[in-house]
Write an enzyme that holds these catalytic residues in place. Structure first.
Site, short mmCIF file in Angstrom:
data_model
loop_
_atom_site.label_atom_id
_atom_site.label_comp_id
_atom_site.label_asym_id
_atom_site.label_seq_id
_atom_site.Cartn_x
_atom_site.Cartn_y
_atom_site.Cartn_z
N ASP A 155 10.54 2.96 6.19
CA ASP A 155 10.13 1.63 6.64
C ASP A 155 11.20 1.11 7.60
OD1 ASP A 155 8.01 -0.66 5.33
OD2 ASP A 155 9.67 -1.43 6.54
N THR A 205 -2.75 -3.89 9.53
CA THR A 205 -3.54 -4.08 10.76
C THR A 205 -4.09 -5.51 10.74
OG1 THR A 205 -5.31 -2.89 9.58
CG2 THR A 205 -4.18 -1.72 11.34
N VAL A 245 0.83 -1.20 0.00
CA VAL A 245 0.00 0.00 0.00
C VAL A 245 0.86 1.26 0.00
CG1 VAL A 245 -1.69 1.34 1.32
CG2 VAL A 245 -1.94 -1.14 1.14
N ARG A 256 1.19 -13.72 2.97
CA ARG A 256 0.65 -13.49 4.31
C ARG A 256 -0.85 -13.77 4.33
NH1 ARG A 256 2.32 -7.47 5.29
NH2 ARG A 256 1.78 -7.47 3.06
N THR A 277 -6.48 0.05 7.84
CA THR A 277 -7.87 -0.31 8.11
C THR A 277 -8.06 -0.61 9.60
OG1 THR A 277 -8.02 -1.28 5.91
CG2 THR A 277 -9.74 -1.88 7.50
N CYS A 333 -7.02 -8.12 4.00
CA CYS A 333 -8.16 -7.20 3.91
C CYS A 333 -9.47 -7.93 4.15
CB CYS A 333 -8.17 -6.50 2.55
SG CYS A 333 -6.84 -5.30 2.34
#
Length: 438
Positions: free
Chosen positions: A40, A90, A22, A336, A125, A265
């Protein structure tokens, strides 16, 4: 001058905190217009970017080589920016409760390097309330600054679809929000620099947070319905894909399909909403029902393959099975939260250790997260069953001859599971395959 005007004039910079699937495309997009610091914590990832390599494959090596993003793993560089965008993952814990550790950590680190006059926009999110009730106190504590006085906050949920070359940051309407009208206007103008599709100004931060979390919850529920239909129709001996093609001729039929719901997501976000609902005394019924169905689909696929191996009169224990594809979606290296691991583990319960092949996937990540070493296409031979699990381009190119060559020639029946329905069912059943799909 406003902060927006200073950014456009090159007097101030934008920072991106978190350079994954993202954050990195956002950083690159803004860098075409203004000065950008890309931060990062993962120094190895930063070194890849500095070397002109895109490990996410979202924008490609050529773009990374020419971008003006100042990639860094030094948090002190964040002090050079005044407009901060936080784009960290998240995830959920094993018990499906929200894991806010990444966003809390990012807030803590950013707070330690926050300067007066900054605007902080979160893209991660979350459930409604996290930005203002969890992140702001951390920013204030670490910076010694006061929100609303020394710095402002906003929220603009990410809508990037990994691996999708059509629906990109620039082409998707961006939801933006701010703690007050002035902040909202600044945030909207900054994002309008790169989002060609325009922005939607949400009336509050909580509204923007809620809008994001229900987008994926809605999709999750619809896929769960398709998966339940698949289970029912398989019991009836009816091809689900054929049913959906027929039903899809009606103008208002929603075209969803059964499948494994993984990634960070759709398979995660609903749990954020139901967690907050539980705190308020409401136990979700529809959302959690959908989650249960989708979470069980990997096991269902494995059990269906085992049943077909038995029907083919082949020994189950130590059966040779190949799984083609391991990522959570096609043409994306991210493993992931992939649900293919559920198929792998369930087959293990039957004494089967599958060969997993995925040239697109991040092999190092898969080994670290799951302890799985990938094989090659050359290893897919003399198989009792083959599972085409992910619709990678490399698998779309397989011919019938290629697929036939994967199987043990001594077996009377070739057990083939085509999870995504990529192949012509009739074509393979006529060839004597035991063909199965969701």
């Amino acid at each position: 001058m406003s902060l927006y005007e200073k950014i456009v004039a090159g007097e101030e910079k934008i920072s991106l905190v978190g350079l994954g699937y993202v954050g990195m495309p956002i950083a690159v997009a803004f860098a075409r217009k203004v000065k950008v610091v890309g931060f990062d914590l993962n120094e190895a990832k930063i070194n890849l970017y500095k070397s002109g390599i895109d490990p996410t494959r979202e924008v490609g090596d050529d773009v990374i080589k020419t971008t003006s993003v100042e990639f860094t793993a030094d948090p002190a560089k964040l002090k050079e920016a005044k407009f901060h965008i936080v784009a960290v993952p998240t995830p959920v814990n094993d018990d499906h409760t929200p894991d806010l550790t990444p966003v809390e950590g990012a807030s803590r680190l950013l707070g330690q390097n926050l300067t007066k006059g900054s605007i902080v926009v979160f893209e991660s999110t979350v459930y409604p309330g996290v930005t203002e009730e969890t992140c702001v106190p951390i920013l204030e504590k670490e910076s010694g600054l006061k929100c609303g006085v020394d710095f402002k906050i906003g929220y603009s949920p990410e809508r990037i679809n990994p691996g999708d070359k059509v629906h990109r940051l620039e082409t998707i309407t961006k939801i933006v929000s701010g703690m007050d009208e002035e902040t909202l206007d600044e945030v909207a103008k900054v994002y309008e620099l790169v989002v060609e599709a325009g922005v939607h100004r949400a009336e509050s931060i909580k509204v923007a947070e809620a809008a994001k979390v229900i987008e994926n919850s809605q999709r999750d529920i619809n896929i769960a319905f398709m998966n339940e239909l698949s289970i029912i129709f398989n019991k009836m001996g009816i091809d689900t894909k054929a049913v959906l093609e027929a039903a899809g001729t009606k103008w208002n039929f929603l075209k969803f399909f059964p499948g494994l719901v993984g990634g960070h997501c759709i398979g995660v976000d609903p749990y954020y909403l139901t967690y907050k609902a539980e705190q308020l005394g409401y136990h979700s019924q529809i959302i959690l029902s959908g989650r249960r169905i989708n979470d069980d689909m990997g096991k269902y696929v494995a059990e269906s393959v085992v049943k077909n191996i038995i029907k083919a009169e082949l020994p189950v224990n130590k059966a040779k099975v190949a799984i083609l594809g391991f990522t959570f979606k096609e043409n994306c290296p991210d493993t992931r939260n992939t649900k293919i691991i559920d198929i792998y583990k369930e087959l293990g319960e039957y004494g089967i250790t599958p060969v997993v092949v995925d040239e697109t996937a991040d092999a190092e990540e898969a080994l670290k997260l799951y302890g799985i070493e990938f094989g090659t296409m050359a290893d897919v031979k003399n198989m009792d069953a083959v599972i085409i699990a992910v619709a990678h381009d490399e698998f779309l190119k397989l011919s019938k001859e290629d697929i036939c060559g994967f199987f043990n020639p001594d077996n009377k029946v070739k057990v083939l599971a085509d999870i995504k329905g990529l192949l012509d069912r009739k074509d393979y059943t006529e060839e004597g395959f035991s063909y199965w799909r969701l």
